[in-house]
Write a protein that holds these residues in place. Structure first.
Motif, mmCIF file in Angstrom:
data_model
loop_
_atom_site.group_PDB
_atom_site.id
_atom_site.type_symbol
_atom_site.label_atom_id
_atom_site.label_comp_id
_atom_site.label_asym_id
_atom_site.label_seq_id
_atom_site.Cartn_x
_atom_site.Cartn_y
_atom_site.Cartn_z
ATOM 1 N N TYR A 217 25.377 1.230 -18.165
ATOM 2 C CA TYR A 217 24.975 2.449 -17.603
ATOM 3 C C TYR A 217 25.122 2.426 -16.141
ATOM 4 O O TYR A 217 25.303 1.634 -15.410
ATOM 5 C CB TYR A 217 23.253 2.398 -17.758
ATOM 6 N N SER A 218 25.186 3.694 -15.679
ATOM 7 C CA SER A 218 25.116 3.683 -13.912
ATOM 8 C C SER A 218 24.098 4.624 -13.493
ATOM 9 O O SER A 218 23.349 5.224 -14.253
ATOM 10 C CB SER A 218 26.541 4.784 -13.697
ATOM 11 N N TYR A 219 23.522 4.548 -12.358
ATOM 12 C CA TYR A 219 22.634 5.155 -11.834
ATOM 13 C C TYR A 219 22.640 6.080 -10.514
ATOM 14 O O TYR A 219 23.591 5.628 -9.593
ATOM 15 C CB TYR A 219 21.391 3.941 -11.443
ATOM 16 N N ILE A 220 22.443 7.293 -10.668
ATOM 17 C CA ILE A 220 22.669 8.345 -9.734
ATOM 18 C C ILE A 220 21.753 8.645 -8.999
ATOM 19 O O ILE A 220 20.411 8.820 -9.337
ATOM 20 C CB ILE A 220 23.213 9.504 -10.527
ATOM 21 N N VAL B 295 13.136 4.770 -0.228
ATOM 22 C CA VAL B 295 12.917 5.377 -1.694
ATOM 23 C C VAL B 295 13.738 5.981 -1.985
ATOM 24 O O VAL B 295 14.559 6.894 -1.330
ATOM 25 C CB VAL B 295 11.594 6.011 -1.462
ATOM 26 N N CYS B 296 13.970 6.100 -3.500
ATOM 27 C CA CYS B 296 15.214 6.720 -4.055
ATOM 28 C C CYS B 296 14.818 7.238 -5.606
ATOM 29 O O CYS B 296 14.365 6.508 -6.255
ATOM 30 C CB CYS B 296 16.366 5.736 -4.213
ATOM 31 N N ASP B 297 15.088 8.549 -5.810
ATOM 32 C CA ASP B 297 14.956 9.329 -6.934
ATOM 33 C C ASP B 297 16.276 9.039 -7.806
ATOM 34 O O ASP B 297 17.312 9.348 -7.326
ATOM 35 C CB ASP B 297 14.638 10.457 -6.847
ATOM 36 N N ILE B 298 16.417 8.427 -8.955
ATOM 37 C CA ILE B 298 17.456 8.031 -9.669
ATOM 38 C C ILE B 298 17.487 8.554 -11.037
ATOM 39 O O ILE B 298 16.368 8.885 -11.641
ATOM 40 C CB ILE B 298 17.894 6.487 -9.565
ATOM 41 N N LYS B 299 18.618 8.757 -11.798
ATOM 42 C CA LYS B 299 18.776 8.948 -12.934
ATOM 43 C C LYS B 299 19.660 8.057 -13.711
ATOM 44 O O LYS B 299 20.758 7.814 -13.094
ATOM 45 C CB LYS B 299 19.168 10.618 -13.243
ATOM 46 N N ARG B 300 19.629 7.833 -14.872
ATOM 47 C CA ARG B 300 20.606 6.790 -15.532
ATOM 48 C C ARG B 300 21.443 7.553 -16.381
ATOM 49 O O ARG B 300 21.071 8.636 -17.313
ATOM 50 C CB ARG B 300 19.554 5.766 -16.524
ATOM 51 N N LYS B 301 22.671 7.103 -16.398
ATOM 52 C CA LYS B 301 23.743 7.812 -17.121
ATOM 53 C C LYS B 301 24.307 6.731 -18.060
ATOM 54 O O LYS B 301 24.746 5.768 -17.212
ATOM 55 C CB LYS B 301 24.571 8.861 -16.346
ATOM 56 N N LYS B 302 24.896 7.008 -19.277
ATOM 57 C CA LYS B 302 25.727 6.002 -19.772
ATOM 58 C C LYS B 302 26.975 6.293 -19.341
ATOM 59 O O LYS B 302 27.733 7.239 -19.521
ATOM 60 C CB LYS B 302 25.496 6.629 -21.462
ATOM 61 N N LEU C 202 14.807 3.064 -17.788
ATOM 62 C CA LEU C 202 14.342 4.766 -17.590
ATOM 63 C C LEU C 202 15.482 5.625 -17.488
ATOM 64 O O LEU C 202 16.377 5.087 -16.679
ATOM 65 C CB LEU C 202 13.054 4.708 -16.753
ATOM 66 N N PHE C 203 15.052 6.726 -17.942
ATOM 67 C CA PHE C 203 16.285 7.832 -17.662
ATOM 68 C C PHE C 203 15.960 8.419 -16.325
ATOM 69 O O PHE C 203 17.091 8.952 -15.709
ATOM 70 C CB PHE C 203 16.093 8.898 -18.910
ATOM 71 N N GLU D 51 0.844 -1.219 0.012
ATOM 72 C CA GLU D 51 -0.036 -0.034 0.112
ATOM 73 C C GLU D 51 0.976 1.363 -0.019
ATOM 74 O O GLU D 51 0.582 2.162 -0.871
ATOM 75 C CB GLU D 51 -1.131 -0.047 1.285
ATOM 76 N N ILE D 52 1.876 1.051 0.892
ATOM 77 C CA ILE D 52 2.872 2.602 0.810
ATOM 78 C C ILE D 52 3.654 2.668 -0.702
ATOM 79 O O ILE D 52 3.569 3.618 -0.930
ATOM 80 C CB ILE D 52 3.851 2.256 2.063
ATOM 81 N N LEU D 53 3.814 1.398 -1.272
ATOM 82 C CA LEU D 53 4.665 1.559 -2.423
ATOM 83 C C LEU D 53 3.634 2.198 -3.478
ATOM 84 O O LEU D 53 4.071 2.774 -4.245
ATOM 85 C CB LEU D 53 5.285 0.095 -3.030
ATOM 86 N N ALA D 54 2.521 1.944 -3.492
ATOM 87 C CA ALA D 54 1.333 2.347 -4.293
ATOM 88 C C ALA D 54 1.087 3.858 -3.948
ATOM 89 O O ALA D 54 1.119 4.494 -5.172
ATOM 90 C CB ALA D 54 0.197 1.568 -4.285
ATOM 91 N N GLU D 55 1.316 4.137 -2.834
ATOM 92 C CA GLU D 55 1.163 5.653 -2.733
ATOM 93 C C GLU D 55 2.410 6.440 -2.951
ATOM 94 O O GLU D 55 2.221 7.707 -3.377
ATOM 95 C CB GLU D 55 0.831 6.001 -1.016
ATOM 96 N N LYS D 56 3.818 5.785 -3.034
ATOM 97 C CA LYS D 56 4.754 6.660 -3.325
ATOM 98 C C LYS D 56 4.950 6.608 -4.991
ATOM 99 O O LYS D 56 5.886 7.261 -5.691
ATOM 100 C CB LYS D 56 5.776 5.910 -2.794
ATOM 101 N N ASN D 57 4.236 5.840 -5.599
ATOM 102 C CA ASN D 57 4.237 5.603 -7.178
ATOM 103 C C ASN D 57 5.520 5.225 -7.367
ATOM 104 O O ASN D 57 6.320 5.871 -8.469
ATOM 105 C CB ASN D 57 4.190 7.004 -7.553
ATOM 106 N N VAL D 58 6.032 4.327 -6.855
ATOM 107 C CA VAL D 58 7.493 3.612 -7.350
ATOM 108 C C VAL D 58 7.315 2.643 -8.324
ATOM 109 O O VAL D 58 6.429 1.934 -8.480
ATOM 110 C CB VAL D 58 8.218 3.106 -5.984
ATOM 111 N N ILE D 59 8.457 2.472 -8.869
ATOM 112 C CA ILE D 59 8.437 1.672 -10.214
ATOM 113 C C ILE D 59 9.393 0.419 -9.920
ATOM 114 O O ILE D 59 10.472 0.568 -9.116
ATOM 115 C CB ILE D 59 9.156 2.265 -11.396
ATOM 116 N N PRO D 60 9.173 -0.878 -10.258
ATOM 117 C CA PRO D 60 9.960 -2.031 -9.984
ATOM 118 C C PRO D 60 11.342 -1.901 -10.577
ATOM 119 O O PRO D 60 11.457 -1.206 -11.665
ATOM 120 C CB PRO D 60 9.137 -3.128 -10.795
ATOM 121 N N ILE D 61 12.244 -2.221 -9.844
ATOM 122 C CA ILE D 61 13.785 -2.034 -10.179
ATOM 123 C C ILE D 61 13.889 -2.321 -11.588
ATOM 124 O O ILE D 61 14.920 -1.985 -12.453
ATOM 125 C CB ILE D 61 14.677 -2.542 -9.152
#
Length: 1013
Positions: A1000-1003, A988-995, A930-931, A914-924
């Motif tokens: 790829y690495s994830y920041i 919970v983590c906000d990430i960005k993908r970089k080539k 995704l960028f 339920e918490i994951l749904a509220e946070k709108n997280v995406i499966p790893i």
């Protein structure tokens, strides 16, 4: 041009004993304007073809040789003629498995020129202490080489000048000749350090010296004149001019299939197969077969087809799955009739000339895919059938690339690993050399320029970059020859006593050797295992693995739905997008999809999809093109279409059309112009306007650079559709097979498969001590994890467990430990089995079982004798009990993850849906593509490091139910979340993908707790 010839060039094909690549040899010879050049690698002929190519590019005469050692004498043997070349090859082959003795040299000395090194210890000792023995030695060699014998003088120091003069005086009184014989092992005098470095690499030692000068380099002619006499220099040229040998003659001979008349046999087999397939009365098939047979037989390839047919039949008769075909061979009706390929080339409009053109005198190429775990069985069959001496694997060479050069220098000089990593990570393009990277990659140049220290590392690395480090095996190629290969090729002999060519693939084909690729395809192993699971326990097999359906409407609908994970060639996110545009609905669409999804042609995918749906108008430059291009909605997709356009519009024969297509792919403007003229003139002659002809030609020219032959995607589309069929109709068996043939739980694909299974409500069940085996099994509407997949549990232990439970299943934990005790199971292995969940059916408390291991082993020691029999005297009085402990769910999951590489029984996030749904997280598993994404997970590991400025940053491993990911947390972010970034925290983590290079690495942009405090 001067008279000097450096006879004793030792190249990098003498692995880690030289600093000379062929390019450096070319530069050294050209710069010093030598008359010719000579190769003398140490005990091998690996470098001969490349060296000859280098000499021909220089337009200089050459001589090839090999350094050998005989009873402590160092001899260099040079080829004088064809006989000498064949004898040198035999010596090279022999030296790969034995030492040289005088009898062997006597046997193969004819046609060779011998030069004895006068600077080695034995020669010097005899010269100074035993002239009589020296005279006998030199006399014997002179007789052996029939006066084609020289004393090689090498002067590398002032001390050696007087010694060289003594030898000259000695020779003046004997019937021998001296020759200037310096070793050449590096390009310039200050490159001598290279020898020290490569020796340290070879011996795995460390060195400290970073600069060194030496004499084994390409000196100027003026310097050589100061060291050697005019006659000694002239003799270097004399040796080269004495050579009358052509490397380029064909020495390979087509292997003969063991029948009296291969042509007659081939005809008979094809006509019988045509009849069996019910095609013997169809004129188009009769004509095509007659044409193909005539071409094949006239070109001398009847044996080739019979050989391939034979080993393909062997594989199929021995339950080894074979691919339906590969490459242009699928365009041959003869291949289809011999069951080498599975697709009807006439039905699919595949062209024979694309495979074998009577006007193009090149060897046909029939490559065959086999299931990867059985590929070697087929090669062994070929060896046994034709003889070991007629079959050889093909050598390859691994050169030291930029990153490897840095790593080698780092190890040899003991530079800190993180300094080497700093340089290596900035090499974002692996195709660039260090020098090119310095010029083209700003961040690399900036680091190198920042400190003399980094410049020194890169400078040293550049000296060994490009050198050959070692040899390897071509992954698929095998050569076959009618006569013994040792007569016509230098060979190495492996540990199984099998031959390996010392020449690389392209040179072998030039010399007329038949090469066949026996390719290992893991997808075929997956299919085979899947079908075995489907048929397991069935009296009558449900599916024939050699005849799996593929042309089925439901299969195309399934592919179009995008559920293509695990389906051959349709797994990437890019091709999934192409599927959504193209919307395949038939077999031809799958073929087109595989052909179009490549750089260049993929630009046509949107038009293909729109035209298929009627959303874009289909046009043809000329009405005659409609029949050719209608199946692909007016778009040129295949090379065969180009050939057909040339035939229909310009009146070319099929053979001429294929030559035309090949010609316009060249970059030679003259060739393109001549073919354009021929096409336009032919088109006008056939009633087409010049404007239309020119427009069509320009369209063809645009396509030709990236065109694909239809034959290959046509047969590969069969594998695609068969894997889709199995996944659609037998999902449990399919997933079991694909997990079994994956590289392990650490494989990214493995996580993706598991994630998809969860979406389809297919569960993975923790290993069971009484049911799990060495492979994934279909079990209770799920997949049972194998015992062999548990880390720290070896195959021997798995075999022992399976064998022990055959007579009677284990009844409880104590029964298991007692019965396995005499099979040498230890406490660590038992704990790993507990952590994996193997005993959950006996006792769900893993903490209690872990606490009981010691007492269980003590019980086993008391109750079972050394012969494994129950000790009745003790067992009746001892009642074992479990030491109860409270389970920590997180600890159990962590331990489960450690031994299985995944969490099967549960996941900390399971209770937080339920918490994951509220946070709108995406499966790893999805977020990785995704960028930007918001993810949640359990922190599995935190690695903290200090930056150059002294700040702290971290690499955080995060895990959810679908996959794991490593997040880079830079200092500014880390400073704000350091208390949160701890092992076993849910975040919970906000990430960005970089080539980053090829990956790829994830920041991390931000990290915060999953649940608010």
């Amino acid at each position: 041009m001067n008279d000097f010839v450096p006879l004793r060039i030792i190249s990098d094909y003498s692995f880690l004993k030289s600093g000379l690549t062929m390019e450096r040899i070319k530069l050294g010879v050209y710069k010093n304007d030598y008359y010719g050049l000579g190769l003398c690698d140490i005990g091998v002929m690996y470098g001969v073809p490349a060296f000859i190519k280098t000499a021909e590019e220089l337009n200089r005469p050459y001589v090839i040789g090999m350094e050998v050692e005989l009873n402590d004498d160092v001899l260099c043997l040079y080829v004088k003629n064809e006989t000498g070349y064949r004898h040198l090859m035999k010596l090279a082959t022999a030296l790969s498995s034995q030492s040289l003795d005088i009898q062997l040299l006597k046997k193969y000395s004819e046609g060779l020129i011998g030069v004895i090194e006068t600077s080695n210890d034995k020669f010097k000792t005899l010269f100074k202490e035993d002239r009589e023995q020296l005279n006998r030695l030199l006399f014997d060699y002179d007789v052996l080489f029939k006066s084609n014998f020289y004393l090689g003088i090498s002067v590398t120091s002032k001390e050696e000048v007087s010694y060289a003069n003594e030898i000259r005086n000695f020779v003046s009184n004997h019937p021998y000749n001296c020759v200037a014989f310096p070793k050449i092992r590096y390009l310039k005098t200050d490159d001598a350090i290279v020898l020290s470095i490569v020796e340290a690499i070879a011996t795995e030692e460390e060195i400290t010296i970073k600069k060194e000068k030496g004499q084994d380099y390409f000196m100027s002619f003026n310097n050589y004149q100061k060291i050697y006499t005019p006659k000694e220099i002239r003799n270097t040229r004399e040796i080269v001019e004495a050579t009358s040998f052509s490397f380029h003659q064909k020495r390979g001979e087509m292997l003969h299939y063991p029948v009296d008349d291969a042509s007659k046999t081939l005809k008979t087999m094809c006509r019988e197969s045509l009849k069996d397939k019910g095609l013997e009365t169809t004129e188009i098939y009769q004509k095509r077969l007659d044409y193909e047979l005539e071409t094949i037989i006239n070109l001398g390839y009847a044996d080739y087809f019979l050989i391939v047919h034979d080993f393909v039949s062997y594989a199929k008769n021995n339950d080894i799955l074979v691919g339906p075909g590969r490459g242009s061979a699928a365009g041959s009706l003869v291949s289809y009739l011999l069951n080498i390929t599975e697709i009807d080339p006439i039905k699919e409009d595949l062209q024979f000339e694309r495979f074998l053109n009577p006007h193009r005198q090149t060897m046909p190429d029939i490559d065959v895919d086999f299931m990867d775990i059985k590929r070697n069985d087929v090669v062994e069959y070929v060896r046994e059938k034709y003889g070991n001496s007629r079959v050889a694997n093909i050598v390859t060479y691994q050169t030291i690339q930029a990153k490897q050069a840095l790593r080698d220098i780092g190890r040899v000089y003991n530079f800190p690993t993180h300094h080497i990593d700093l340089l290596s990570k900035r090499l974002s393009n692996p195709k660039l050399s260090l020098r090119q990277a310095y010029r083209q990659i700003p961040e690399f140049k900036k680091l190198v320029d920042s400190d003399e220290y980094f410049l020194q590392i890169v400078s040293l690395a550049s000296k060994i970059e490009g050198l050959i480090r070692q040899n390897g095996l071509h992954p698929a190629g095998v050569i076959l020859n009618h006569g013994p290969l040792e007569e016509v090729l230098p060979l190495s002999i492996d540990f199984s006593n099998n031959y390996i060519s010392q020449y690389e693939l392209n040179y072998l084909e030039d010399q007329g050797f038949l090469k066949i690729d026996f390719l290992a395809l893991r997808n075929l192993t997956t299919i085979s295992y899947c079908v075995d699971l489907i048929n397991d326990g069935k009296k009558i097999p449900i599916i024939d693995k050699f005849n799996i359906p593929y042309d089925e409407k439901e299969v195309y609908e399934f592919i179009a739905s995008g559920q293509t994970l695990g389906i051959f060639q349709l797994e990437s996110s890019g091709i999934k997008r192409a599927i959504s545009v193209l919307k395949p609905s038939c077999f031809d669409d799958i073929i087109a999809l595989l052909a179009l999804y490549r750089p260049g042609p993929m630009d046509s995918i949107p038009s293909y999809g729109k035209r298929k749906e009627g959303k874009e108008k289909i046009t043809y430059d000329d009405p005659c093109l409609e029949k050719i291009l209608k199946p692909t909605y007016g778009i040129i997709v295949y090379q065969e279409q180009v050939n057909e356009i040339a035939r229909v519009m310009a009146g070319f024969s099929m053979a001429e059309a294929d030559l035309f297509r090949r010609a316009i792919t060249k970059k030679d403007a003259g060739i393109i112009s001549a073919n354009e003229k021929a096409f336009i003139e032919g088109s006008i002659k056939n009633g087409h306007s010049e404007t239309v002809a020119r427009k069509v030609f320009n369209n063809i020219k645009k396509f030709a650079g990236y065109g694909f032959n239809k034959s290959h995607p046509a047969v590969y589309a069969i594998i695609t559709c068969r894997t889709a069929f199995l996944k659609l109709h037998y999902p449990l068996e399919f997933y079991a097979a694909i997990l079994e043939t994956a590289s392990g739980t650490s494989d990214t694909k493995f996580s993706e498969y598991v994630s998809e299974m969860k979406k389809r409500n297919i569960k993975i069940i923790a290993p069971n001590i009484n049911a799990s085996t060495k492979t994934f099994l279909v079990y209770e509407n799920g997949l049972l994890f194998p015992l062999s997949g548990i880390k720290g549990i070896n195959n021997l232990l798995v075999d022992n467990i399976i064998n022990e439970r055959k007579e009677k299943p284990f009844t409880d934990f104590f029964d298991f430990v007692s019965r396995m005790y005499n099979l040498k199971i230890n406490d660590e292995q038992i704990v790993r089995l507990i952590d994996a969940g193997c005993f959950d059916s006996f006792n769900p408390s893993r903490a209690s079982l872990r606490a009981t291991v010691k007492s269980a082993l003590q019980f086993a020691e008391l109750t079972y004798k050394e012969d494994g029999q129950l000790n009745i005297g003790f067992s009746a009085f001892i009642t074992p009990y479990t030491i109860e402990q409270k389970d920590d769910p997180i600890e159990n999951l962590n331990r489960e993850y450690e031994v299985l590489g995944m969490m099967i029984s549960n996941n900390p996030l399971y209770y937080k849906k339920e918490i994951l749904a509220e946070k709108n997280v995406i499966p790893i598993v999805e977020a990785k593509y995704l960028f930007e994404a918001k993810i949640a997970g359990l922190i599995k590991d935190v690695k903290k490091i200090n930056t150059k400025k002294g700040s702290t940053m971290a690499f955080v491993k995060l895990l959810d139910e679908t996959d794991e990911i490593e997040i880079t947390v830079f200092p500014d972010t880390y400073a704000n979340v350091l208390d949160l970034v701890e092992k076993n925290n849910l975040v919970v983590c906000d990430i960005k993908r970089k080539k980053r290079q090829d990956d790829y690495s994830y920041i991390a942009d931000n990290i915060y707790p999953l649940e608010d405090e």
